[in-house]
Design an enzyme around this catalytic site. Structure first.
Site, PDB file in Angstrom:
ATOM      1  N   ASN A 143       0.846  -1.185   0.000  1.00  0.00           N
ATOM      2  CA  ASN A 143       0.000   0.000   0.000  1.00  0.00           C
ATOM      3  C   ASN A 143       0.883   1.236   0.000  1.00  0.00           C
ATOM      4  O   ASN A 143       1.688   1.426   0.920  1.00  0.00           O
ATOM      5  CB  ASN A 143      -0.903  -0.026   1.245  1.00  0.00           C
TER       6      ASN A 143
ATOM      7  N   HIS B   3       0.999   6.034   2.120  1.00  0.00           N
ATOM      8  CA  HIS B   3       1.729   6.944   3.013  1.00  0.00           C
ATOM      9  C   HIS B   3       3.003   7.513   2.418  1.00  0.00           C
ATOM     10  O   HIS B   3       3.619   8.412   2.996  1.00  0.00           O
ATOM     11  CB  HIS B   3       1.914   6.292   4.384  1.00  0.00           C
TER      12      HIS B   3
ATOM     13  N   HIS C 268      -5.396   3.804  -1.883  1.00  0.00           N
ATOM     14  CA  HIS C 268      -6.698   4.127  -1.280  1.00  0.00           C
ATOM     15  C   HIS C 268      -7.079   5.555  -1.645  1.00  0.00           C
ATOM     16  O   HIS C 268      -6.553   6.498  -1.086  1.00  0.00           O
ATOM     17  CB  HIS C 268      -6.570   3.957   0.235  1.00  0.00           C
TER      18      HIS C 268
ATOM     19  N   ARG D 288      -9.210   8.101  -0.932  1.00  0.00           N
ATOM     20  CA  ARG D 288     -10.197   8.472   0.078  1.00  0.00           C
ATOM     21  C   ARG D 288     -11.078   9.620  -0.405  1.00  0.00           C
ATOM     22  O   ARG D 288     -10.658  10.445  -1.223  1.00  0.00           O
ATOM     23  CB  ARG D 288      -9.487   8.902   1.374  1.00  0.00           C
TER      24      ARG D 288
ATOM     25  N   ARG E 229      -6.857  12.792   1.413  1.00  0.00           N
ATOM     26  CA  ARG E 229      -5.768  13.190   2.307  1.00  0.00           C
ATOM     27  C   ARG E 229      -4.401  12.711   1.813  1.00  0.00           C
ATOM     28  O   ARG E 229      -3.387  13.267   2.160  1.00  0.00           O
ATOM     29  CB  ARG E 229      -6.007  12.670   3.722  1.00  0.00           C
TER      30      ARG E 229
ATOM     31  N   GLU F  71      -8.405   0.683  -3.310  1.00  0.00           N
ATOM     32  CA  GLU F  71      -9.214   0.744  -2.095  1.00  0.00           C
ATOM     33  C   GLU F  71     -10.131   1.944  -2.148  1.00  0.00           C
ATOM     34  O   GLU F  71      -9.699   3.056  -2.521  1.00  0.00           O
ATOM     35  CB  GLU F  71      -8.313   0.894  -0.865  1.00  0.00           C
TER      36      GLU F  71
ATOM     37  N   THR G  28      -8.088   3.599   8.955  1.00  0.00           N
ATOM     38  CA  THR G  28      -9.265   2.746   8.999  1.00  0.00           C
ATOM     39  C   THR G  28      -9.437   2.152  10.391  1.00  0.00           C
ATOM     40  O   THR G  28      -8.486   1.616  10.962  1.00  0.00           O
ATOM     41  CB  THR G  28      -9.126   1.615   7.965  1.00  0.00           C
TER      42      THR G  28
ATOM     43  N   GLU H  40     -10.843  -9.254   2.944  1.00  0.00           N
ATOM     44  CA  GLU H  40      -9.598  -8.891   3.612  1.00  0.00           C
ATOM     45  C   GLU H  40      -9.912  -8.726   5.086  1.00  0.00           C
ATOM     46  O   GLU H  40     -10.668  -7.825   5.465  1.00  0.00           O
ATOM     47  CB  GLU H  40      -8.993  -7.615   3.042  1.00  0.00           C
TER      48      GLU H  40
ATOM     49  N   HIS I 148      -3.766  -4.457   7.608  1.00  0.00           N
ATOM     50  CA  HIS I 148      -3.846  -3.303   8.536  1.00  0.00           C
ATOM     51  C   HIS I 148      -2.978  -3.528   9.774  1.00  0.00           C
ATOM     52  O   HIS I 148      -3.206  -4.449  10.556  1.00  0.00           O
ATOM     53  CB  HIS I 148      -5.266  -2.956   8.970  1.00  0.00           C
TER      54      HIS I 148
HETATM   55  C1  LIG Z   1      -8.058  -0.736   5.061  1.00  0.00           C
HETATM   56  C2  LIG Z   1      -6.694  -0.420   5.510  1.00  0.00           C
HETATM   57  O1  LIG Z   1      -6.274  -0.769   6.585  1.00  0.00           O
HETATM   58  C3  LIG Z   1      -5.800   0.374   4.652  1.00  0.00           C
HETATM   59  O2  LIG Z   1      -5.671  -0.224   3.440  1.00  0.00           O
HETATM   60  C4  LIG Z   1      -6.316   1.777   4.498  1.00  0.00           C
HETATM   61  O3  LIG Z   1      -5.741   2.352   3.346  1.00  0.00           O
HETATM   62  C5  LIG Z   1      -5.947   2.537   5.762  1.00  0.00           C
HETATM   63  O4  LIG Z   1      -6.205   3.895   5.537  1.00  0.00           O
HETATM   64  P1  LIG Z   1      -4.945   4.888   5.394  1.00  0.00           P
HETATM   65  O5  LIG Z   1      -4.098   4.325   4.286  1.00  0.00           O
HETATM   66  O6  LIG Z   1      -5.569   6.201   5.078  1.00  0.00           O
HETATM   67  O7  LIG Z   1      -4.220   4.823   6.713  1.00  0.00           O
HETATM   68  N1  LIG Z   2      -5.713  -2.964   3.592  1.00  0.00           N
HETATM   69  C1  LIG Z   2      -4.550  -2.808   4.456  1.00  0.00           C
HETATM   70  C2  LIG Z   2      -3.481  -2.049   3.735  1.00  0.00           C
HETATM   71  O1  LIG Z   2      -3.554  -1.862   2.531  1.00  0.00           O
HETATM   72  C3  LIG Z   2      -2.312  -1.563   4.486  1.00  0.00           C
HETATM   73  O2  LIG Z   2      -2.633  -1.198   5.801  1.00  0.00           O
HETATM   74  P1  LIG Z   2      -1.391  -0.648   6.693  1.00  0.00           P
HETATM   75  O3  LIG Z   2      -0.284  -1.670   6.591  1.00  0.00           O
HETATM   76  O4  LIG Z   2      -0.979   0.660   6.089  1.00  0.00           O
HETATM   77  O5  LIG Z   2      -1.958  -0.528   8.082  1.00  0.00           O
END
Ligand SMILES: CC(=O)[C@@H](O)[C@H](O)COP(=O)(O)O
Ligand SMILES: NCC(=O)COP(=O)(O)O
Length: 239
Positions: A7, A10, A43, A45, A49, A70, A101, A151, A190
């Site tokens: 992911n 960030h 993601h 959103r 953000r 996402e 999340t 998931e 997560h």
């Molecule tokens: C669902 C999950 O846990 C993540 O994939 C999600 O993207 C968390 O949100 P942030 O990335 O905004 O922290």
């Molecule tokens: N769906 C979870 C994800 O994509 C990553 O979550 P995290 O490792 O950033 O908490």
């Protein structure tokens, strides 16, 4: 082999701190692929953000592994997903106040809104995954809604200590068994990191782990390719 989804949200968080052009989640995704990522998760959103629509376009034009988009069950974002047709749409709950999340979708209660999003994504040829708490009722409801995969939310597991940790792992194992029995692919994510990932990777039927924050945190120190490769080496111990 467990599939590793990276992911890149960030990376975009750091960029958005100055509303500038770097670091670029698109470049990070390419480096993650070199490090052994099997999927790139992003993601979009509602509050934008971190990931922006420009990132979605560029990721969809450049990522060569699975694209995992996402999104909330928000018609405006569902429309963007249907426009770009990622391999998978992962429906997650969102609130503007949350830092990240906080829980899974309410598949037993919010069936019409979730069902509408699922239908639109599937009509666009997109596989649908639902982000849910590791509860049997939620898994069964996700299957009834027609999800291709679930998931499981590993946040409570990641925060747990002592006996609570064993309890959360047991919830994940039970929910995973029900998901597999229902014919859904089993994903988890997560709060997973280099220290806590192994017991989740060892779960029966686990197909994919989605990890972001901990790998991006490590990448700040050692670089994205090496941070991903380190997690890849851990997961490759679980065949
Ligand atoms: C669902 C999950 O846990 C993540 O994939 C999600 O993207 C968390 O949100 P942030 O990335 O905004 O922290
Ligand atoms: N769906 C979870 C994800 O994509 C990553 O979550 P995290 O490792 O950033 O908490």
């Amino acid at each position: 082999m467990i599939h590793l989804g990276i992911n890149v949200d960030h990376i975009a968080t750091v960029r958005q701190a100055r509303r500038t052009y770097e670091p670029d989640p698109v470049i990070a995704a390419a480096l993650a692929e070199q490090g052994g990522a099997d999927a790139i998760t992003f993601h979009l959103r509602e509050d934008r953000r971190h990931i922006q629509e420009r990132d979605v376009e560029m990721l969809m034009r450049t990522v060569t592994v699975k694209t995992n988009f996402e999104l909330a069950c928000a018609p405006e974002v569902v429309a963007i997903a249907c426009q770009w047709k990622p391999d998978c749409g992962l429906l997650v709950p969102e609130s503007r106040e949350e830092v990240t999340t906080e829980g899974g979708l309410n598949c037993t209660g919010d069936t019409s809104r979730i069902g509408e999003a699922i239908t639109r994504l599937k009509d666009a040829g997109i596989s649908v995954s639902l982000f849910i708490d590791p509860d049997v009722a939620q898994v069964e409801a996700a299957a009834a809604l027609g999800a291709d995969s679930v998931e499981l939310h590993t946040g409570p597991y990641a925060l747990a200590k002592g006996a609570k940790l064993d309890e959360e792992l047991g919830r994940l194992a039970k929910a995973g068994d029900v998901a597999a029995s229902a014919g859904m692919q089993l994903h988890a994510g997560h709060g997973l990191n280099y220290q806590n990932v192994r017991p989740v990777a060892a779960l029966k039927n686990i197909h994919e782990l989605n990890i972001g924050h901990s790998i991006v945190s490590r990448a700040v120190m050692v670089g994205m390719r090496d941070a991903v490769a380190e997690m890849r080496r851990i997961l490759d111990l679980f065949v």
